[in-house]
Write an enzyme that holds these catalytic residues in place. Structure first.
Site, mmCIF file in Angstrom:
data_model
loop_
_atom_site.group_PDB
_atom_site.id
_atom_site.type_symbol
_atom_site.label_atom_id
_atom_site.label_comp_id
_atom_site.label_asym_id
_atom_site.label_seq_id
_atom_site.Cartn_x
_atom_site.Cartn_y
_atom_site.Cartn_z
ATOM 1 N N GLY A 198 -19.724 17.123 23.243
ATOM 2 C CA GLY A 198 -19.641 18.178 24.240
ATOM 3 C C GLY A 198 -20.867 18.168 25.132
ATOM 4 O O GLY A 198 -21.639 17.201 25.144
ATOM 5 N N ILE A 199 -21.080 19.246 25.856
ATOM 6 C CA ILE A 199 -22.167 19.304 26.834
ATOM 7 C C ILE A 199 -23.528 19.234 26.156
ATOM 8 O O ILE A 199 -24.434 18.524 26.619
ATOM 9 C CB ILE A 199 -22.022 20.564 27.705
ATOM 10 C CG1 ILE A 199 -20.808 20.422 28.631
ATOM 11 C CG2 ILE A 199 -23.303 20.818 28.522
ATOM 12 C CD1 ILE A 199 -20.493 21.659 29.448
ATOM 13 N N HIS A 200 -23.704 19.971 25.060
ATOM 14 C CA HIS A 200 -24.988 19.911 24.352
ATOM 15 C C HIS A 200 -25.282 18.497 23.887
ATOM 16 O O HIS A 200 -26.429 18.039 23.910
ATOM 17 C CB HIS A 200 -24.962 20.873 23.160
ATOM 18 C CG HIS A 200 -26.275 21.088 22.501
ATOM 19 N ND1 HIS A 200 -26.642 20.433 21.339
ATOM 20 C CD2 HIS A 200 -27.332 21.884 22.829
ATOM 21 C CE1 HIS A 200 -27.848 20.819 20.978
ATOM 22 N NE2 HIS A 200 -28.288 21.695 21.862
ATOM 23 N N CYS A 201 -24.249 17.759 23.506
ATOM 24 C CA CYS A 201 -24.410 16.416 22.948
ATOM 25 C C CYS A 201 -24.961 15.414 23.962
ATOM 26 O O CYS A 201 -25.543 14.405 23.577
ATOM 27 C CB CYS A 201 -23.091 15.890 22.423
ATOM 28 S SG CYS A 201 -22.312 16.912 21.153
ATOM 29 N N ILE A 202 -24.746 15.652 25.258
ATOM 30 C CA ILE A 202 -25.172 14.670 26.256
ATOM 31 C C ILE A 202 -26.436 15.106 26.983
ATOM 32 O O ILE A 202 -26.836 14.459 27.965
ATOM 33 C CB ILE A 202 -24.037 14.360 27.254
ATOM 34 C CG1 ILE A 202 -23.704 15.559 28.139
ATOM 35 C CG2 ILE A 202 -22.798 13.877 26.514
ATOM 36 C CD1 ILE A 202 -22.740 15.214 29.280
#
Length: 334
Positions: free
Chosen positions: A323-327
């Site tokens: 998700g967004i946090h992951c990237i």
């Protein structure tokens, strides 16, 4: 406390910038490479409206990245295998004098996954630290940034299936992990969740990263994923996480998942927990369900008062395993 007083600040503390990595190869590009590129670019564009963004781009992908990225995004070049900066980049910490340092965990492709390659990604934390001009804190712990959350006051959330994963740290026990988190992050209290969300144990999963399950929004307060569909295996998982964190004395704010629960591969792990905090804002996953997305945005606005909520369609990210946090990976301001 670390011998040098290292402490990881919370994600809501001021940032100098956000670091990202550009998708250029492997399963992250998937069957629709332009979809991946558009999505990474959309996240970068949302963040750069709040704070600087530096994108690490493989030398062979600079031209295509330039066609997609907002011109305000800084591009730096380094060889890459993948594009999950939260996991391959450093974890930034403050030292006892208020200076910045970068923890370089051992990265081995999320526990030596058969499909993963990491000869380049294992070098990215040190590369980013060099570009940021900060010293490196070497750690022998196989770990990823998505496998931990901190409240900035000494409490760390982790999951047993990540830090104690036999594919990551076969000879480590809880006490040794906790001592290393104290040395590197200033952890005084480590809360061990039993596991992560179900989809995260599929072929392209991380085996239980915490950053899709629960996150701190303030010291003593956690946002927790809630799956309301009783036929979804994460209904019981999310209830168990919420109950455990309440038993730990934390205030729990539950964030309901979208109504969409299954795709052709099985139960999905669509979660609003996997958002990115930026200076003055929250870049929040959207899933194409207006009612659910609006409800999640309202919860975030209350949890992070004074911040503007920006929604970005994260379905292409979740289809690729994150998700967004992951990237993203924040560099704290000093």
């Amino acid at each position: 406390m670390s011998e040098k007083g290292f402490r990881m600040p919370p994600e809501w503390a001021p940032h100098a910038r956000t670091w990202m990595a550009w998708p250029s190869s492997g399963y992250t590009l998937g069957d629709d490479p332009d979809e991946a590129r558009r999505t990474w670019a959309a996240v970068a564009s949302a963040i750069v409206a709040f704070e600087p963004v530096t994108m690490v781009v493989d030398p062979g992908a600079v031209e295509v990245a330039g066609r997609h990225l907002d011109p305000r995004v800084e591009v730096v070049q380094a060889p890459l295998n993948d594009a999950w900066m939260r996991d391959i980049g450093p974890t930034f910490v403050l030292d006892g004098s208020g200076g910045l340092a970068a923890v370089d965990w051992v990265f081995n492709g999320w526990g030596g996954q058969e499909w993963a390659a990491w000869e380049h990604d294992a070098q990215i934390a040190r590369f980013v630290a060099g570009r940021a001009g900060v010293p490196v804190v070497d750690s022998p712990l196989v770990n990823e940034g998505g496998g931990l959350h901190v409240d900035g006051a000494g409490t760390v959330l982790v999951t047993r299936t990540v830090q104690l994963d036999p594919g990551r740290n076969p000879d480590w026990d809880e006490a040794r992990v906790e001592a290393e988190l104290e040395r590197t992050l200033g952890a005084r209290r480590v809360i061990w969740l039993e596991r992560g969300l179900t989809r995260d144990y599929d072929e392209f999963g991380t085996r239980g990263h915490v950053d899709i399950v629960a996150t701190f929004s303030a010291p003593g307060t956690v946002l927790v994923h809630r799956q309301d569909d009783r036929d979804h295996p994460d209904h019981e998982v999310s209830r168990g996480v919420a109950d455990q964190l309440r038993a730990e004395g934390l205030t729990v704010i539950e964030v309901p998942a979208p109504r969409f629960t299954h795709d052709e591969h099985g139960p999905v792990d669509y979660s609003y927990i996997n958002h990115s905090l930026v200076n003055g804002g929250v870049v929040l996953c959207a899933f194409g369900e207006e009612a659910a997305d609006t409800r999640a945005a309202a919860i975030m606005a209350e949890a992070y008062p004074g911040r503007r909520i920006e929604l970005v369609d994260a379905r292409p990210l979740f289809a690729r395993g994150g998700g967004i946090h992951c990237i993203t990976q924040q560099e704290p301001a000093v």
